[in-house]
Scaffold this motif. Structure first.
Motif, PDB file in Angstrom:
ATOM      1  N   GLU A   1       0.844  -1.094  -0.028  1.00 17.27           N
ATOM      2  CA  GLU A   1       0.073   0.073  -0.180  1.00 17.27           C
ATOM      3  C   GLU A   1       1.046   1.171  -0.186  1.00 17.27           C
ATOM      4  OE1 GLU A   1      -2.394  -0.279   3.354  1.00 17.27           O
ATOM      5  OE2 GLU A   1      -3.896  -1.771   2.333  1.00 17.27           O
ATOM      6  N   ALA A   2       1.940   1.204   0.550  1.00 17.67           N
ATOM      7  CA  ALA A   2       2.911   2.483   0.578  1.00 17.67           C
ATOM      8  C   ALA A   2       3.427   2.705  -0.732  1.00 17.67           C
ATOM      9  CB  ALA A   2       4.006   2.196   1.625  1.00 17.67           C
ATOM     10  N   GLU A   3       3.894   1.735  -1.509  1.00 18.27           N
ATOM     11  CA  GLU A   3       4.201   1.816  -2.830  1.00 18.27           C
ATOM     12  C   GLU A   3       3.288   2.433  -3.563  1.00 18.27           C
ATOM     13  OE1 GLU A   3       6.093  -1.690  -4.097  1.00 18.27           O
ATOM     14  OE2 GLU A   3       7.806  -1.945  -2.628  1.00 18.27           O
ATOM     15  N   LEU A   4       2.114   2.003  -3.501  1.00 14.81           N
ATOM     16  CA  LEU A   4       0.962   2.283  -4.369  1.00 14.81           C
ATOM     17  C   LEU A   4       0.778   3.833  -4.231  1.00 14.81           C
ATOM     18  CD1 LEU A   4      -1.287   1.720  -6.491  1.00 14.81           C
ATOM     19  CD2 LEU A   4      -2.691   0.941  -4.392  1.00 14.81           C
ATOM     20  N   LEU A   5       0.719   4.219  -2.908  1.00 16.53           N
ATOM     21  CA  LEU A   5       0.255   5.703  -2.572  1.00 16.53           C
ATOM     22  C   LEU A   5       1.527   6.591  -3.190  1.00 16.53           C
ATOM     23  CD1 LEU A   5      -0.790   5.390   1.205  1.00 16.53           C
ATOM     24  CD2 LEU A   5      -2.301   5.862  -0.848  1.00 16.53           C
ATOM     25  N   ALA A   6       2.671   6.372  -3.205  1.00 11.49           N
ATOM     26  CA  ALA A   6       3.851   7.079  -3.840  1.00 11.49           C
ATOM     27  C   ALA A   6       3.592   7.354  -5.181  1.00 11.49           C
ATOM     28  CB  ALA A   6       5.391   6.281  -3.562  1.00 11.49           C
ATOM     29  N   GLY A   7       3.281   6.184  -5.920  1.00 10.06           N
ATOM     30  CA  GLY A   7       3.091   6.138  -7.326  1.00 10.06           C
ATOM     31  C   GLY A   7       1.945   6.990  -8.003  1.00 10.06           C
ATOM     32  N   ARG A   8       0.816   6.916  -7.065  1.00 14.19           N
ATOM     33  CA  ARG A   8      -0.499   7.737  -7.375  1.00 14.19           C
ATOM     34  C   ARG A   8      -0.005   9.426  -6.943  1.00 14.19           C
ATOM     35  NH1 ARG A   8      -5.045   3.776  -4.654  1.00 14.19           N
ATOM     36  NH2 ARG A   8      -5.226   2.723  -6.385  1.00 14.19           N
ATOM     37  N   ALA A   9       0.628   9.700  -6.047  1.00 12.86           N
ATOM     38  CA  ALA A   9       1.078  11.145  -5.896  1.00 12.86           C
ATOM     39  C   ALA A   9       1.964  11.635  -6.884  1.00 12.86           C
ATOM     40  CB  ALA A   9       1.853  11.023  -4.350  1.00 12.86           C
ATOM     41  N   ALA A  10       2.918  10.780  -7.519  1.00  8.65           N
ATOM     42  CA  ALA A  10       3.587  11.550  -8.586  1.00  8.65           C
ATOM     43  C   ALA A  10       2.560  11.849  -9.693  1.00  8.65           C
ATOM     44  CB  ALA A  10       4.741  10.405  -8.850  1.00  8.65           C
ATOM     45  N   LEU A  11       2.018  10.906 -10.141  1.00 14.57           N
ATOM     46  CA  LEU A  11       0.933  10.824 -11.316  1.00 14.57           C
ATOM     47  C   LEU A  11       0.012  12.010 -11.003  1.00 14.57           C
ATOM     48  CD1 LEU A  11       0.157   9.663 -14.059  1.00 14.57           C
ATOM     49  CD2 LEU A  11      -1.569   8.252 -12.567  1.00 14.57           C
ATOM     50  N   ASP A  12      -0.443  12.252  -9.956  1.00 12.84           N
ATOM     51  CA  ASP A  12      -1.254  13.569  -9.523  1.00 12.84           C
ATOM     52  C   ASP A  12      -0.761  14.713  -9.802  1.00 12.84           C
ATOM     53  OD1 ASP A  12      -4.068  14.477  -8.753  1.00 12.84           O
ATOM     54  OD2 ASP A  12      -2.677  15.252  -6.931  1.00 12.84           O
ATOM     55  N   ARG A  13       0.572  14.777  -9.419  1.00 13.70           N
ATOM     56  CA  ARG A  13       1.506  16.074  -9.566  1.00 13.70           C
ATOM     57  C   ARG A  13       1.666  16.538 -10.990  1.00 13.70           C
ATOM     58  NH1 ARG A  13       4.203  14.180  -5.185  1.00 13.70           N
ATOM     59  NH2 ARG A  13       5.739  13.190  -6.523  1.00 13.70           N
ATOM     60  N   ILE A  14       1.865  15.346 -11.846  1.00 16.63           N
ATOM     61  CA  ILE A  14       2.100  15.620 -13.394  1.00 16.63           C
ATOM     62  C   ILE A  14       0.712  16.002 -13.974  1.00 16.63           C
ATOM     63  CG2 ILE A  14       2.509  14.489 -15.681  1.00 16.63           C
ATOM     64  CD1 ILE A  14       4.302  12.562 -13.906  1.00 16.63           C
ATOM     65  N   ARG A  15      -0.372  15.488 -13.672  1.00 22.94           N
ATOM     66  CA  ARG A  15      -1.657  15.637 -14.261  1.00 22.94           C
ATOM     67  C   ARG A  15      -2.085  17.108 -13.771  1.00 22.94           C
ATOM     68  NH1 ARG A  15      -4.238  11.608 -12.741  1.00 22.94           N
ATOM     69  NH2 ARG A  15      -4.900  12.296 -10.829  1.00 22.94           N
ATOM     70  N   GLN A  16      -1.838  17.995 -12.606  1.00 28.83           N
ATOM     71  CA  GLN A  16      -1.960  19.103 -12.247  1.00 28.83           C
ATOM     72  C   GLN A  16      -1.340  20.218 -12.828  1.00 28.83           C
ATOM     73  OE1 GLN A  16      -2.210  20.030  -7.797  1.00 28.83           O
ATOM     74  NE2 GLN A  16      -2.646  17.744  -7.421  1.00 28.83           N
ATOM     75  N   VAL A  17      -0.093  19.962 -13.156  1.00 26.93           N
ATOM     76  CA  VAL A  17       0.787  20.811 -14.076  1.00 26.93           C
ATOM     77  C   VAL A  17       0.456  20.888 -15.372  1.00 26.93           C
ATOM     78  CG1 VAL A  17       3.038  21.061 -14.684  1.00 26.93           C
ATOM     79  CG2 VAL A  17       2.645  20.554 -12.500  1.00 26.93           C
ATOM     80  N   ARG A  18       0.207  19.708 -15.921  1.00 31.73           N
ATOM     81  CA  ARG A  18      -0.525  19.863 -17.142  1.00 31.73           C
ATOM     82  C   ARG A  18      -1.718  20.489 -17.570  1.00 31.73           C
ATOM     83  NH1 ARG A  18      -1.157  13.784 -19.248  1.00 31.73           N
ATOM     84  NH2 ARG A  18       1.428  14.026 -18.881  1.00 31.73           N
ATOM     85  N   GLN A  19      -2.606  20.388 -16.450  1.00 32.01           N
ATOM     86  CA  GLN A  19      -3.882  21.151 -16.575  1.00 32.01           C
ATOM     87  C   GLN A  19      -3.844  22.608 -16.301  1.00 32.01           C
ATOM     88  OE1 GLN A  19      -6.888  19.433 -17.091  1.00 32.01           O
ATOM     89  NE2 GLN A  19      -7.955  21.670 -17.263  1.00 32.01           N
TER      90      GLN A  19
END
Length: 977
Positions: free
Chosen positions: A266-284
């Motif tokens: 669960e810790a590894e999954l949370l780290a991956g999801r946080a990185a993906l969310d930052r990329i999506r916010q900058v792009r938007q």
């Protein structure tokens, strides 16, 4: 217990007062109670039973009819018994419940049952000296002193031969019922029932315990997810708990390991999801800023349109107010014209409006009072017409009542005299009737006297002839008896046989035996002469009674006629007087009713005439007053109408005119106000257009926008400003993030899901294992307690079950005898021993009773077998094979044996008085001698035995006799000593 004296009145077939002196009857220890069938012999025994216990033996107690039907209404039904129980002499007086004639008036009333016990001498210790006067206390006192119940007393004192004859031939079941009635073994039956009830209750307890154990075993097996064994025990439960505990510990270890694995994934999954969310916010944010730059010109035009619309809002609002004021002014002008037209139609001409309205209102108010007077005038006029009609009716009714009142006083006086005469006749009627009955009785006595004198002469002659015939018969008996005694030696010699012993001297030689003579007297001759003498004695007794009765009747009639002269004439006069008085008395009720009716009618007529006079005076005064009022009021109303048909019509016209003028005034005021409002709103509109910087009203209305359009423009501008600020904030927060970078979450999601599933399964398995251990351990404690409770309950039930079978004649009871049957068998054995001694003596040693305790055929219960041993054949015979006479002897032996056994068992009073009822007619002479010998033995030691029988020979053997004579008017008693 010894009976001394019995008195009964209006009881059974005895209409009068009868007395039985048992001391005189029992002086010799044996007496005979005889009489015709239905005369009332058994009733005397019933009277003894009723005095003691308030009931009679057998089914006669169910009839509840103890009062004599032939008794006079003034004779009270009562039984009095004086007796000695355990050296205490007491007297019991008892009356049954019955219906008697009322002392006053007709019909019947219920006479309540009563009982009184008094002590002739000193009372026993513990009993009140004044005696007992309650029915239940009398019964308890008698039962305590006697030491036996009512049914036992009936069996041992009033020996019932029929019951014992049935008892002899009964099978086991019937004999058991009879013995229960004789010995009262109901408490043993209750013991058997108690055991059965206890076994049923204990069986329910065992079944309940077993059901509880079975349910707990099933629940333990279900909780452990196993099939329950056929025979569960503590070892099975212990092994089951140990296995479940080990499985729970293994599941706990597995749960801890899977939880650590799940946390890392669960810790590894949370780290991956946080990185993906930052990329999506900058792009938007970058895309939003680009789009907003393209829309900058549109947003500027929106701002200009919004500012002009806001400036036009107050101008448009004022313009709308002006238009509403102009419409209101036009409406007010139209309503004012219409109101003036309505007023003109009602006759109004233009003047000072306010003054005209006030004047018209005052006129309408003045007319309101006159409207009410007009309605009153109509009612008073109608009332004058009604008064004239009422006065005419009252005068006519008064004249009619005066005509009807003539002659009433004379009629009332005549009726009062007739009522007085009828009352005198009714008061004298009872005396006249009594006189008529008295004279009629004298006339009847005079008519009956000649016949009674003839019957007296006939009875005198018949009595003399009966005395002579009986005297001759007695002399003949004495002569025959003497002649037989003289020839007794020859009679004995005739029965001698060579070589056999002489019954007189015992010698086997008969050297000089006496010779028989030709005219010798035999025993048959002597018995025939005695029978003839007894028959003539009865004829003589009957003739003596008939003579005494005829003498009493003649004496009664002659005494009745003393002092009377010409009774026939006196009877005719008395009958005529009764008839006349009865006729007048019958008229009394009608005359009283008629007098009351005439008096009431006269009183009502006088009252009605007075009421008519009063009402006439009132009506005359009312007519005078109303006439004056109607005349004066009519003048005022004529002026008030002023050309209208009535005052209310004129007032309605004035009210309508006031209303129309009011509307004219109101509408003109509204019109003036509306005109001023139009001018004011025009000035305000010009100022608003100038203040909003518009050239004119048309330009302002062109810039105006709807509220929804204004709201939409404001929302679009605010949204654009917000998106711009948010996008710039995101780019400032993540300056190092590359918008085009990629992150793969699929392997991380799969790994986290697999770890979660493994951890959930481990947690569920551990929880199930722990719950199973807790459930099985808790149920195991209850199951162990249930096993501990079941063991002693099953042991107690097994013991009770076996004992209940034994008590009820089953199981290990080899004789198949219940407790009640065992007790009855023991009592029957005692009765058989006591009865056998008497039966052997009554049958010259031939018969004796044999009691059998063996079980019957096909498993039927035993213990109540009763046969007879025939000494002639040496064989045991069924009691059903006995002849009629043998059955009577056996029944009597059983009855006497029972009396001894019951008396000994109760430990109560010694039974010094016994009664034996019927059955002697079936015995031959030798057997009767043996039976009488047994009865003679019963009276030794002071006992008194009473025999109830029709047998003629007993009357010759027993000198003390109590005879019951019956007739159409009832039965009487006669004692012979």
């Amino acid at each position: 217990m010894r009976l001394h004296r019995l008195e009964l009145a209006a009881f059974g077939p005895y209409p009068g007062h009868e007395v039985v002196d048992f001391d005189a009857l029992g002086a010799d220890g044996l007496f005979l109670l005889h009489g015709d069938t239905g005369a009332g012999k058994t009733t005397l025994l019933d009277a003894v039973a009723f005095a003691l216990f308030g009931g009679v033996p057998g089914v006669r107690d169910q009839a509840k009819r103890l009062r004599c039907d032939s008794a006079s209404p003034d004779v009270h039904t009562e039984v009095a018994l004086e007796l000695t129980i355990q050296h205490h002499r007491l007297r019991i007086v008892r009356s049954p419940e019955y219906l008697r004639q009322k002392r006053r008036g007709g019909g019947v009333t219920k006479q309540q049952a009563k009982a009184v016990l008094t002590w002739v001498h000193a009372s026993p210790s513990g009993y009140p000296a004044e005696g007992v006067a309650r029915i239940d206390e009398v019964a308890r006192t008698v039962q305590r002193l006697l030491g036996m119940t009512k049914d036992q007393f009936f069996q041992v004192v009033l020996l019932p031969q029929n019951d014992f004859a049935s008892f002899l031939r009964a099978d086991t079941a019937e004999r058991e019922k009879l013995l229960e009635k004789l010995f009262g073994t109901e408490h043993f039956q209750r013991v058997e029932g108690w055991f059965r009830e206890q076994r049923t209750e204990r069986r329910r307890e065992v079944d309940a315990c077993r059901q509880t154990v079975g349910e707990l075993v099933a629940r333990v097996a279900q909780a452990a997810d196993q099939e329950p064994p056929e025979e569960a025990d503590e070892a099975w439960l212990r092994e089951l708990v140990e296995g479940l505990t080990g499985a729970a510990e293994s599941a706990t270890r597995l749960r801890v390991g899977t939880a650590d694995t799940r946390a890392a994934a669960e810790a590894e999954l949370l780290a991956g999801r946080a990185a993906l969310d930052r990329i999506r916010q900058v792009r938007q944010a970058r895309d939003d800023l680009s789009e907003l730059d393209r829309q900058a010109g549109d947003r500027e035009s929106w701002r200009d349109e919004l500012a002009a619309a806001r400036r036009a809002v107050p101008v448009v609002t004022v313009a709308d107010g002006l238009r509403r004021a102009e419409r209101a002014a036009r409406d007010a002008d139209r309503r004012a014209g219409a109101a003036m037209a309505v007023a003109g139609d009602l006759g109004y001409t233009e003047g000072v409006l306010a003054d005209d309205v006030n004047r018209l209102r005052e006129e309408a108010g003045a007319l309101a009072g006159l409207v009410e007077e007009e309605a009153r005038q109509e009612a008073d006029t109608a009332r004058l017409v009604d008064i004239d009609d009422l006065l005419a009716d009252a005068v006519a009714e008064s004249d009619e009542l005066a005509e009807r009142a003539r002659g009433v006083p004379d009629r009332i006086a005549d009726l009062r005299q007739q009522v007085a005469n009828a009352a005198d006749a009714r008061a004298s009627l009872d005396g006249l009737r009594a006189r008529e009955r008295e004279v009629a009785a004298v006339v009847g006595a005079a008519s009956a006297l000649p016949g009674a004198e003839r019957e007296l002469r006939t009875a005198t002659d018949g009595h003399q002839d009966a005395v002579d015939a009986h005297q001759n018969a007695r002399e003949s008996v004495q002569d025959l008896r003497q002649r037989r005694l003289d020839g007794m030696a020859a009679e004995l010699a005739a029965g001698l046989v060579a070589g056999e012993s002489c019954p007189v001297c015992g010698s086997a030689d008969h050297p000089a035996s006496a010779r028989l003579v030709a005219d010798r007297v035999t025993a048959a001759d002597e018995r025939g002469a005695v029978a003839a003498e007894q028959r003539l004695l009865r004829v003589r007794d009957d003739a003596a009674k008939a003579l005494a009765g005829a003498q009493r009747e003649v004496a009664r009639l002659r005494e009745r006629l003393v002092g009377w002269v010409d009774p026939e004439r006196l009877h005719a006069a008395a009958t005529a007087a009764v008839t006349l008085a009865q006729t007048l008395a019958d008229q009394h009720g009608g005359l009283v009713a008629e007098l009351a009716s005439v008096d009431g009618e006269a009183a009502r007529s006088t009252g009605r005439r007075a009421a008519l006079d009063r009402s006439t005076a009132v009506l005359e005064a009312e007519r005078t007053t109303l006439t004056t009022a109607v005349t004066e009021r009519g003048l005022r109303l004529d002026v008030a109408r002023a050309g209208f048909s009535e005052v209310r019509a004129r007032r309605a016209h004035v009210i309508d005119l006031v209303t129309a003028v009011d509307k004219v005034v109101e509408s003109r005021s509204v019109l003036a106000t509306a005109t001023a409002r139009v001018a004011e709103q025009g000035a305000v509109l010009a100022s608003a257009v100038e203040a909003a910087a518009f050239a004119d009203l048309a330009e302002a209305e062109g810039a105006a926008r709807a509220e929804t359009v204004i709201n939409k423009l404001e929302s679009q501008l605010a949204s654009a400003d917000l998106r711009t600020a948010r996008s710039r904030a995101v780019l400032a927060e993540f300056p190092d993030v590359e918008p085009d970078a990629e992150v793969d979450l699929v392997p991380l999601v799969d790994a986290a899901r697999h770890a979660q599933e493994a951890a959930d399964a481990a947690v569920a398995a551990a929880r199930v294992a722990e719950d199973r251990v807790r459930t099985v351990e808790g149920l195991g404690v209850r199951l162990a307690a249930a096993w501990a409770d079941l063991a002693p309950v099953e042991a107690d039930f097994a013991e009770l079950d076996a004992l209940t079978d034994v008590v009820n004649g089953r199981g290990q009871n080899a004789s198949r005898m219940s407790l009640r049957s065992y007790v009855l068998a023991a009592r029957l054995a005692e009765v058989a021993v006591a009865a056998s001694e008497r039966l052997r003596r009554m049958t010259q040693g031939r018969f004796s009773f044999v009691h059998s305790g063996e079980a019957g055929a096909r498993g039927t219960r035993g213990g109540l077998g009763l046969d007879v041993l025939d000494d002639f054949s040496g064989q045991t015979r069924s009691t059903k094979t006995l002849s009629g006479g043998e059955s009577f002897v056996a029944s009597l032996s059983l009855a006497l044996g029972l009396a001894d056994v019951v008396a000994a068992e109760t430990g109560g009073a010694v039974l010094d008085t016994l009664f034996v009822d019927e059955g002697f007619g079936m015995l031959d002479a030798p057997t009767l001698d043996d039976v009488m010998g047994i009865l003679d033995e019963l009276r030794t030691g002071g006992r008194v035995v009473g025999l109830v029988s029709h047998v003629e020979e007993l009357r010759q053997r027993i000198p003390v006799r109590l005879r019951v004579r019956k007739s159409r008017t009832g039965s009487t008693l006669e004692m012979t000593a």
